[in-house]
Design an enzyme around this catalytic site. Structure first.
Site, PDB file in Angstrom:
ATOM      1  N   MET A  68       2.979  62.154  48.547  1.00 46.32           N
ATOM      2  CA  MET A  68       1.764  62.479  48.004  1.00 46.32           C
ATOM      3  C   MET A  68       1.606  61.513  47.185  1.00 46.32           C
ATOM      4  O   MET A  68       2.257  61.504  46.006  1.00 46.32           O
ATOM      5  CB  MET A  68       1.364  63.874  47.750  1.00 46.32           C
ATOM      6  CG  MET A  68       1.103  64.966  48.825  1.00 46.32           C
ATOM      7  SD  MET A  68       0.807  66.554  48.284  1.00 46.32           S
ATOM      8  CE  MET A  68       2.433  66.786  47.758  1.00 46.32           C
ATOM      9  N   ALA A  69       0.494  60.409  47.271  1.00 47.97           N
ATOM     10  CA  ALA A  69       0.191  59.418  46.168  1.00 47.97           C
ATOM     11  C   ALA A  69       0.032  59.992  44.797  1.00 47.97           C
ATOM     12  O   ALA A  69      -0.703  61.132  44.855  1.00 47.97           O
ATOM     13  CB  ALA A  69      -0.830  58.720  46.568  1.00 47.97           C
ATOM     14  N   ASN A  79       2.174  70.098  59.849  1.00 45.43           N
ATOM     15  CA  ASN A  79       1.554  70.143  58.421  1.00 45.43           C
ATOM     16  C   ASN A  79       0.131  70.476  58.436  1.00 45.43           C
ATOM     17  O   ASN A  79      -0.457  70.048  59.498  1.00 45.43           O
ATOM     18  CB  ASN A  79       1.772  68.600  58.145  1.00 45.43           C
ATOM     19  CG  ASN A  79       1.084  68.238  56.893  1.00 45.43           C
ATOM     20  OD1 ASN A  79       0.329  67.300  56.571  1.00 45.43           O
ATOM     21  ND2 ASN A  79       1.324  69.233  55.739  1.00 45.43           N
ATOM     22  N   GLY A  80      -0.130  71.241  57.661  1.00 50.13           N
ATOM     23  CA  GLY A  80      -1.473  71.765  57.229  1.00 50.13           C
ATOM     24  C   GLY A  80      -1.437  73.246  57.003  1.00 50.13           C
ATOM     25  O   GLY A  80      -1.193  73.922  57.916  1.00 50.13           O
ATOM     26  N   LYS A 123       4.330  59.947  60.976  1.00 49.06           N
ATOM     27  CA  LYS A 123       3.361  60.994  60.660  1.00 49.06           C
ATOM     28  C   LYS A 123       1.883  60.708  60.659  1.00 49.06           C
ATOM     29  O   LYS A 123       1.868  59.346  60.481  1.00 49.06           O
ATOM     30  CB  LYS A 123       3.558  61.482  59.304  1.00 49.06           C
ATOM     31  CG  LYS A 123       2.849  62.614  58.510  1.00 49.06           C
ATOM     32  CD  LYS A 123       3.118  63.124  57.281  1.00 49.06           C
ATOM     33  CE  LYS A 123       2.300  64.295  57.209  1.00 49.06           C
ATOM     34  NZ  LYS A 123       1.204  63.949  56.262  1.00 49.06           N
ATOM     35  N   ARG A 174      -0.202  69.925  49.960  1.00 51.43           N
ATOM     36  CA  ARG A 174      -0.828  70.376  48.815  1.00 51.43           C
ATOM     37  C   ARG A 174      -0.651  71.902  48.290  1.00 51.43           C
ATOM     38  O   ARG A 174      -0.755  72.263  47.180  1.00 51.43           O
ATOM     39  CB  ARG A 174      -2.358  70.550  49.226  1.00 51.43           C
ATOM     40  CG  ARG A 174      -3.133  69.074  49.338  1.00 51.43           C
ATOM     41  CD  ARG A 174      -4.447  69.082  49.984  1.00 51.43           C
ATOM     42  NE  ARG A 174      -4.666  69.717  51.335  1.00 51.43           N
ATOM     43  CZ  ARG A 174      -5.461  70.504  51.633  1.00 51.43           C
ATOM     44  NH1 ARG A 174      -6.483  70.932  50.753  1.00 51.43           N
ATOM     45  NH2 ARG A 174      -5.490  70.994  52.841  1.00 51.43           N
ATOM     46  N   CYS A 182      -3.382  58.707  56.763  1.00 48.43           N
ATOM     47  CA  CYS A 182      -4.315  58.459  55.505  1.00 48.43           C
ATOM     48  C   CYS A 182      -5.680  58.483  56.188  1.00 48.43           C
ATOM     49  O   CYS A 182      -6.009  57.530  56.644  1.00 48.43           O
ATOM     50  CB  CYS A 182      -3.790  57.380  54.641  1.00 48.43           C
ATOM     51  SG  CYS A 182      -4.878  57.102  53.182  1.00 48.43           S
TER      52      CYS A 182
END
Length: 389
Positions: free
Chosen positions: A29-30, A224-225, A162, A249, A120
């Site tokens: 994660m940026a 993911n999610g 990904k 997140r 992204c």
């Protein structure tokens, strides 16, 4: 599809030669998964359950900036001396640049694992044909994956990919992307179960993870999610059949989540959630690590966004929250944290979604992007746009 079903503890996950004691990956994660945050996650897992069992991925860097040796990018690739395996994610749109970057990583021993970002959804990325837009161009996508795999031949560095479900509901790309990545030699694929149009809104469609798992048979499929606690991770693996989970997140302000996941997957007792006083100590440790990486000034500016996530659901008071959001020095941070009531237990309201969510939106794409999926021309300007990290 039901999201709550008990399963037995999962076996280890193997990604090429890398074997993990639990099937858990920290999503890059940026602005978050720098060396300080990764070290904190590993330290908390070690202190709470006695393991460092998953894969902790560095924040994304651009392939172009890496081969240009941009100072900011090179600093972003910092790893702790005891960090193993070292995992690096590349943003890339050009097979030639991809090959050069992967050869550099392998030749200079910069990392033990390369992940590639095709997920992204940010408009400034997709409007140039990068990120989640790129897998629609299936020939170009395949050439990029093949370039990274070819560049790492003869090494122990696996390449993973990904991506998202697709651009929008009318343009799903994940099944083709999984098939192509598998055919070109990727060691694993990971699916964020949202479209680019969803961004981070709505509910992740776990059914698409199950479809991808049925479609990709010879390499691991990671999901993911909407994983916010250990129960979510177990449920995703149970309902989709995926081989591992990627945590994004859900760990913002909760770096101890990886200890909880490790315990769940190994059948160990779950660690006790931290009190507010223990969270304050974790913030102090995070601030110390950030200051060591960036210097105190930038480190304290960086910790501000994390504090909002750490205190989510806790009683702190608006005045104290405002003061913490403007903290400038570590001593100031330390004094402000002393004002929290350390006896407050971890509240139920502190779990669940956090970080950016937003609303679904039309995906910005280059003109004519959806005309020909077999067009393998490199999108103009997309490779250089991220130069500098």
């Amino acid at each position: 599809m039901s999201r709550r079903r008990a399963i037995q503890p999962s076996p280890a996950l193997r990604i090429g030669p890398i074997e993990l004691a639990s099937p858990v990956v920290l999503a890059p994660m940026a602005g978050v998964t720098n060396v300080a945050f990764r070290a904190l996650c590993r330290q908390l897992e070690q202190s709470k359950v006695g393991t460092v069992s998953g894969l902790y991925v560095c924040e994304m860097v651009t392939a172009r900036a890496l081969i240009e040796r941009h100072p900011v990018t090179m600093h972003m690739t910092t790893f702790s001396a005891d960090e193993s395996p070292r995992s690096l994610q590349l943003y890339t749109v050009d097979p030639d640049t991809t090959y050069a970057a992967a050869r550099m990583i392998a030749g200079e021993g910069l990392a033990d694992h390369i992940d590639m970002n095709f997920g992204c959804p940010v408009p400034k990325v997709t409007k140039r044909g990068g990120g989640a837009a790129l897998p629609f161009k299936r020939r170009l996508f395949g050439q990029i994956v093949a370039a990274a795999v070819r560049a790492t031949e003869g090494t122990d560095i696996p390449v993973t990919v990904k991506f998202r479900i697709g651009i929008d509901d009318a343009h799903h790309t994940h099944l083709d992307a999984g098939r192509i990545a598998e055919a070109e030699g990727a060691a694993a694929v990971a699916l964020h179960a949202r479209t680019a149009a969803q961004r981070y809104s709505g509910t992740a469609d776990w059914e698409q993870i199950a479809r991808l798992k049925q479609h990709v048979r010879t390499i691991p499929v990671l999901g993911n999610g909407d994983i916010y606690d250990a129960g979510d991770a177990l449920a995703m693996m149970s309902t989709t059949g995926c081989d591992g989970v990627v945590i994004g997140r859900g760990c913002l302000g909760r770096p101890w989540l990886f200890a909880e996941l490790s315990a769940a997957f190994t059948g160990s007792p779950a660690p006790t959630p931290p009190t507010l006083g223990e969270v304050a100590d974790i913030i102090r440790r995070h601030g110390t690590l950030l200051a060591a990486h960036f210097g105190e000034d930038k480190g304290m500016r960086d910790i501000r966004k994390h504090i909002a996530w750490y205190l989510h659901g806790f009683p702190a008071g608006s005045a104290l929250r405002r003061a913490l959001a403007m903290v400038k020095t570590f001593d100031e941070l330390d004094c402000l944290l002393d004002r929290l009531d350390g006896t407050v237990p971890f509240p139920d309201s502190a779990t669940g979604a956090r970080g950016r969510q937003g609303s679904p939106a039309r995906v910005a794409l280059p003109d004519g992007w959806l005309t020909d999926p077999d067009d393998c021309r490199v999108p103009e300007g997309a490779d250089a746009m991220g130069s500098g990290g």
